[in-house]
Scaffold this motif. Structure first.
Motif, PDB file in Angstrom:
ATOM      1  N   ASN A 201       0.806  -1.234   0.000  1.00  0.00           N
ATOM      2  CA  ASN A 201       0.000   0.000   0.000  1.00  0.00           C
ATOM      3  C   ASN A 201       0.836   1.280   0.000  1.00  0.00           C
ATOM      4  O   ASN A 201       0.379   2.313   0.481  1.00  0.00           O
ATOM      5  CB  ASN A 201      -0.971   0.016   1.194  1.00  0.00           C
ATOM      6  N   VAL A 202       2.056   1.190  -0.494  1.00  0.00           N
ATOM      7  CA  VAL A 202       2.907   2.379  -0.633  1.00  0.00           C
ATOM      8  C   VAL A 202       3.388   2.428  -2.077  1.00  0.00           C
ATOM      9  O   VAL A 202       3.823   1.422  -2.630  1.00  0.00           O
ATOM     10  CB  VAL A 202       4.145   2.327   0.298  1.00  0.00           C
ATOM     11  N   LEU A 222       2.526   8.081  -2.233  1.00  0.00           N
ATOM     12  CA  LEU A 222       1.165   7.764  -1.789  1.00  0.00           C
ATOM     13  C   LEU A 222       1.231   6.620  -0.793  1.00  0.00           C
ATOM     14  O   LEU A 222       1.907   5.610  -1.042  1.00  0.00           O
ATOM     15  CB  LEU A 222       0.316   7.321  -2.987  1.00  0.00           C
ATOM     16  N   GLY A 223       0.559   6.795   0.339  1.00  0.00           N
ATOM     17  CA  GLY A 223       0.551   5.752   1.369  1.00  0.00           C
ATOM     18  C   GLY A 223       0.407   6.345   2.751  1.00  0.00           C
ATOM     19  O   GLY A 223       0.202   7.546   2.913  1.00  0.00           O
ATOM     20  N   ALA A 224       0.508   5.483   3.766  1.00  0.00           N
ATOM     21  CA  ALA A 224       0.375   5.922   5.165  1.00  0.00           C
ATOM     22  C   ALA A 224       1.570   6.793   5.552  1.00  0.00           C
ATOM     23  O   ALA A 224       2.701   6.533   5.122  1.00  0.00           O
ATOM     24  CB  ALA A 224       0.298   4.705   6.074  1.00  0.00           C
ATOM     25  N   ASP A 225       1.320   7.805   6.370  1.00  0.00           N
ATOM     26  CA  ASP A 225       2.357   8.782   6.738  1.00  0.00           C
ATOM     27  C   ASP A 225       3.600   8.137   7.339  1.00  0.00           C
ATOM     28  O   ASP A 225       4.721   8.539   7.034  1.00  0.00           O
ATOM     29  CB  ASP A 225       1.792   9.813   7.732  1.00  0.00           C
ATOM     30  N   HIS A 226       3.411   7.120   8.201  1.00  0.00           N
ATOM     31  CA  HIS A 226       4.567   6.539   8.898  1.00  0.00           C
ATOM     32  C   HIS A 226       5.510   5.811   7.928  1.00  0.00           C
ATOM     33  O   HIS A 226       6.672   5.592   8.242  1.00  0.00           O
ATOM     34  CB  HIS A 226       4.113   5.604  10.036  1.00  0.00           C
ATOM     35  N   VAL A 227       5.012   5.441   6.741  1.00  0.00           N
ATOM     36  CA  VAL A 227       5.869   4.787   5.735  1.00  0.00           C
ATOM     37  C   VAL A 227       6.392   5.809   4.724  1.00  0.00           C
ATOM     38  O   VAL A 227       7.538   5.745   4.286  1.00  0.00           O
ATOM     39  CB  VAL A 227       5.078   3.684   4.977  1.00  0.00           C
ATOM     40  N   PRO A 230       9.480   8.735   5.958  1.00  0.00           N
ATOM     41  CA  PRO A 230      10.906   8.377   5.859  1.00  0.00           C
ATOM     42  C   PRO A 230      11.422   8.391   4.415  1.00  0.00           C
ATOM     43  O   PRO A 230      12.564   8.766   4.153  1.00  0.00           O
ATOM     44  CB  PRO A 230      10.965   6.958   6.441  1.00  0.00           C
ATOM     45  N   LEU A 231      10.564   7.996   3.449  1.00  0.00           N
ATOM     46  CA  LEU A 231      10.959   7.986   2.042  1.00  0.00           C
ATOM     47  C   LEU A 231      11.174   9.419   1.536  1.00  0.00           C
ATOM     48  O   LEU A 231      12.134   9.693   0.818  1.00  0.00           O
ATOM     49  CB  LEU A 231       9.901   7.284   1.179  1.00  0.00           C
ATOM     50  N   ARG A 232      10.268  10.318   1.956  1.00  0.00           N
ATOM     51  CA  ARG A 232      10.399  11.737   1.559  1.00  0.00           C
ATOM     52  C   ARG A 232      11.702  12.322   2.101  1.00  0.00           C
ATOM     53  O   ARG A 232      12.417  13.040   1.402  1.00  0.00           O
ATOM     54  CB  ARG A 232       9.219  12.550   2.115  1.00  0.00           C
ATOM     55  N   ILE A 233      11.994  12.004   3.368  1.00  0.00           N
ATOM     56  CA  ILE A 233      13.217  12.518   4.009  1.00  0.00           C
ATOM     57  C   ILE A 233      14.457  12.003   3.278  1.00  0.00           C
ATOM     58  O   ILE A 233      15.378  12.759   2.981  1.00  0.00           O
ATOM     59  CB  ILE A 233      13.236  12.137   5.519  1.00  0.00           C
ATOM     60  N   GLU A 257      17.145   4.312  -1.072  1.00  0.00           N
ATOM     61  CA  GLU A 257      17.768   3.184  -0.371  1.00  0.00           C
ATOM     62  C   GLU A 257      16.808   2.002  -0.242  1.00  0.00           C
ATOM     63  O   GLU A 257      16.619   1.414   0.825  1.00  0.00           O
ATOM     64  CB  GLU A 257      18.278   3.626   1.016  1.00  0.00           C
ATOM     65  N   ILE A 258      16.155   1.683  -1.370  1.00  0.00           N
ATOM     66  CA  ILE A 258      15.182   0.573  -1.393  1.00  0.00           C
ATOM     67  C   ILE A 258      15.367  -0.229  -2.677  1.00  0.00           C
ATOM     68  O   ILE A 258      16.035   0.206  -3.606  1.00  0.00           O
ATOM     69  CB  ILE A 258      13.711   1.083  -1.349  1.00  0.00           C
TER      70      ILE A 258
END
Length: 332
Positions: A201-202, A222-227, A230-233, A257-258
């Motif tokens: 869901n991300v 797009l997705g839940a804030d807690h996921v 960190p990607l935005r940062i 880093e994914i």
């Protein structure tokens, strides 16, 4: 376009143009069939009869151009010139010709073996006037034309344009081949956006610049804030590491880093969950992109489904165009 039409406009007692009636032959009625709503709009907005007649003439010219079975008879020179041009170009490049020899589709292969089509719509004044060229490109395709030119000149310009977009299509093909693209489902060659699955869901939506496909694209998570946070940062912190010498996909992996879910290892339903309200994945072309922010829930929903659900709850509150309410799954 060299055609005459008779028309009668009946004005009411108050001479208001918006309440006028138009009478015409069945021939003209047939031509204007798909434009009646525009005709009514013009009647309402024109200040006087003269300006309406000017508008009607413009509308009629557009309608005639788009009407297939009412084309002007073409002179014999048109056909002899066109057939000569096609002979010189080579019939192996032609994939379609309509019965009136007014629409022609040509195919070409770029240096990477991708097939492309160009549709030519020729008017009766060809070759004095160039044909309209329709292509599936992410940028405008403008043809330079002189009366002495032929179809070979257009074809060569088409081939040159294909090579100029080679890097862009290489980039998009790599994304389509190595990641799970959630949207668009069947991308056209002109589509510059891809929504790529990152995990459960991300996803990240990237908009690639066709002129500079190896530069950092517009990215929207797009997705839940807690996921997502960190990607935005990571993207913001590592932006300076972007290397235009390597592929866009590799750059995204390095910066975030994914590793994106691979088509070779995972099935689409491993990370693409159905909407928690309508239990479908695709609804009117959209996929579930609203996710519950609670880490223990993380259920996705279609925006339309969630909006309708929250509107029906007495506990929801709305501020301007944002609605706040409980998750249908975990009640958070």
């Amino acid at each position: 376009q060299g055609r005459d039409f008779h028309i009668r406009i009946l004005l009411p007692m108050d001479f208001q143009l918006k309440n006028a009636r138009i009478e015409c032959s069945w021939h003209l009625k047939k031509i204007l069939h798909g434009y009646l709503h525009i005709l009514k709009q013009r009647l309402h907005s024109c200040p006087d009869l003269v300006s309406f007649m000017v508008e009607l003439k413009t509308l009629l010219e557009i309608a005639l151009k788009n009407t297939q079975d009412l084309h002007i008879p073409r002179p014999p020179e048109y056909y002899s010139c066109l057939v000569r041009d096609l002979e010189m170009l080579g019939w192996n490049k032609v994939t379609y010709v309509d019965t009136s020899l007014a629409t022609i589709k040509l195919e070409a292969e770029d240096s990477c073996g991708r097939q492309h089509l160009i549709t030519l719509k020729l008017n009766a004044k060809y070759p004095t006037e160039p044909p309209d060229c329709l292509v599936d490109f992410p940028v405008r395709f403008a043809v330079s034309w002189m009366p002495q030119n032929s179809l070979i000149d257009i074809y060569n310009q088409f081939l040159a344009a294909l090579e100029s977009l080679k890097e862009f299509w290489d980039t998009m093909d790599e994304i389509d081949g190595k990641t799970w693209v959630l949207e668009p489902e069947n991308p056209t060659r002109s589509a510059t956006t891809r929504r790529i699955a990152v995990g459960n869901n991300v996803s990240v939506s990237v908009d690639v610049d066709p002129r500079h496909p190896k530069m950092l694209p517009e990215c929207y998570f797009l997705g839940a804030d807690h996921v997502v946070n960190p990607l935005r940062i990571k993207l913001n912190n590592n932006m300076h590491l972007w290397d235009p010498e390597i592929s866009l996909l590799q750059n995204l992996k390095d910066l975030l880093e994914i590793d994106f879910p691979s088509r070779a290892v995972l099935e689409k339903n491993d990370f693409a969950k159905d909407c928690g309200i309508c239990y479908a994945y695709r609804l009117d072309g959209t996929t579930p992109d609203q996710v519950c922010d609670d880490p223990r829930c993380g259920q996705p929903f279609h925006q339309a489904c969630l909006y309708e659900w929250l509107q029906g709850l007495p506990s929801s509150r709305q501020s301007f165009n944002v609605i706040f309410g409980e998750c249908p799954y975990c009640n958070k």
